[in-house]
Write an enzyme that holds these catalytic residues in place. Structure first.
Site, mmCIF file in Angstrom:
data_model
loop_
_atom_site.group_PDB
_atom_site.id
_atom_site.type_symbol
_atom_site.label_atom_id
_atom_site.label_comp_id
_atom_site.label_asym_id
_atom_site.label_seq_id
_atom_site.Cartn_x
_atom_site.Cartn_y
_atom_site.Cartn_z
ATOM 1 N N GLY A 182 6.834 -5.187 -1.560
ATOM 2 C CA GLY A 182 7.385 -3.940 -1.725
ATOM 3 C C GLY A 182 6.052 -2.535 -1.291
ATOM 4 O O GLY A 182 5.366 -2.734 -0.664
ATOM 5 N N CYS A 183 6.270 -1.722 -2.512
ATOM 6 C CA CYS A 183 5.116 -0.681 -2.272
ATOM 7 C C CYS A 183 3.926 -1.083 -2.697
ATOM 8 O O CYS A 183 2.922 -0.319 -2.330
ATOM 9 C CB CYS A 183 5.855 0.412 -3.297
ATOM 10 N N ALA A 184 3.679 -2.256 -3.460
ATOM 11 C CA ALA A 184 2.525 -2.707 -3.931
ATOM 12 C C ALA A 184 1.502 -3.387 -2.612
ATOM 13 O O ALA A 184 0.597 -3.583 -2.553
ATOM 14 C CB ALA A 184 2.451 -3.663 -4.968
ATOM 15 N N LEU B 173 2.142 0.469 -7.087
ATOM 16 C CA LEU B 173 2.747 -0.376 -7.964
ATOM 17 C C LEU B 173 4.161 -1.017 -7.020
ATOM 18 O O LEU B 173 4.578 -0.299 -6.073
ATOM 19 C CB LEU B 173 3.288 0.535 -8.976
#
Length: 354
Positions: free
Chosen positions: A138-140, A337
């Site tokens: 994902g965002c990480a 994160l």
């Protein structure tokens, strides 16, 4: 050590004004919520002005099957990814034959063979390039892709590695999903791609960021904080309301421990290169790490112009940092994160060509 030499971005084809989205969402959700007007304020309060989508707005007004959305994901991912790779090679002055590995990061669609293999065929790249596709971060994912490239280049200091992050988050929108997580995701998510050239110590040339260290951290038993709930109708977004609070309580000890291993402290963070997950996430960064708003200004500008594109977003921020005047020796913390709940961090130092 390894070096970040070049960062390029490739936007999705349809730019949408945030204000224009409100009417579309009102039509889609208006009958499901009695307080729809109050909920729609999130579109105006999120500090997002515009976003880029893989399809025009009218495409989202009809029910779409998981298969239909995923087919569009594959088509647009190959097109956008190919353009990003070509631009990165051209701007770097590097031939495809010099690339030793491609790290491909994405979490918003499915493809086997993976998108990187399709791009290699599209661009007629050498068949012996090592491929490392990564899904589910994902965002990480953008920060994690850089970290894995750093690991590779430390083992092979002559290597030149491409990190390609590509997400079409808009295609995960589920028209029949009446959850507030889906509404929040609709107010934030966007599409984009970024490609980075990372080189080993012996292959470095020109200005760029030296990667001194990287760190991955997982919060135990936190699977329900962020991610996808995979159902027959598609990828349903999972957002916990506790995310800003988790960041405030959990991030600082993780950052402090990472910096201590390097003999650093928070006062050494000259630049803060952060994934802008949303306005509340950026505010939580500031509170947790006692940062002035000036250190999140570039992240906020990327959020305003592009929205949350998941994994490539932090690379958009990194690109803006690399385009501004930098002095040799200036240091930065790059962080993102993601699901897990997890964090990825890298400690960087700006170096200039000799």
């Amino acid at each position: 050590m390894s070096f970040i030499q070049t960062v390029v971005t490739e936007n999705a084809p349809y730019r949408v004004n945030q204000h224009d989205l409100v009417g579309v969402v009102r039509n889609l959700f208006g009958s499901d919520y009695q307080d729809i007007e109050r909920l729609l304020k999130v579109f105006n309060n999120g500090q997002i002005e515009s976003r880029y989508f893989a399809a025009p707005l009218e495409w989202f007004e009809k029910d779409r099957t998981f298969e239909e959305k995923n087919r569009l994901y594959i088509k647009e991912a190959v097109r956008m990814g190919s353009e990003a790779v070509k631009k990165c090679l051209e701007q770097s002055g590097v031939e495809a034959a010099e690339i030793e590995a491609i790290i491909f990061v994405s979490s918003s669609g499915l493809s086997t063979p993976t998108i990187d293999a399709r791009i290699m065929n599209e661009l007629e790249m050498p068949a012996n390039i090592k491929r490392l596709p990564i899904w589910g971060l994902g965002c990480a994912g953008g920060a994690a892709g850089l970290s894995r490239a750093d690991d590779y280049c430390r083992a092979y200091p002559n290597a030149k590695v491409l990190v390609l992050c590509l997400e079409l988050c808009s295609l995960t929108f589920v028209r029949g999903d009446k959850s507030k997580s889906n509404l929040i995701g609709t107010s934030l998510f966007a599409d984009g791609s970024a490609c980075v050239l990372v080189t080993g110590d012996h292959a470095a040339c020109g200005n760029g960021f030296k990667i001194h260290a990287n760190r991955s951290q997982l919060m135990p038993q936190s699977e329900d904080v962020m991610g996808w709930d995979i159902q027959n109708s598609g990828l349903h977004v999972v957002f916990s309301r506790s995310i800003p609070g988790i960041i405030e309580d959990w991030l600082k000890p993780s950052v402090t421990e990472f910096l201590e291993t390097l003999g650093k402290s928070q006062t050494d963070i000259r630049h803060f290169i952060a994934h802008p997950g949303g306005k509340k996430v950026l505010s939580a960064y500031e509170r947790s790490l006692a940062l002035p708003s000036s250190q999140t200004a570039i992240s906020r500008s990327v959020l305003s112009e592009y929205g949350n594109m998941s994994s490539p977003t932090v690379l958009y921020v990194l690109k803006k940092f690399m385009e501004q005047p930098m002095q040799p020796g200036e240091e930065a913390l790059l962080t993102a994160l993601g699901p897990g709940f997890s964090s990825e961090m890298l400690w960087l130092e700006w170096v200039a060509a000799e």
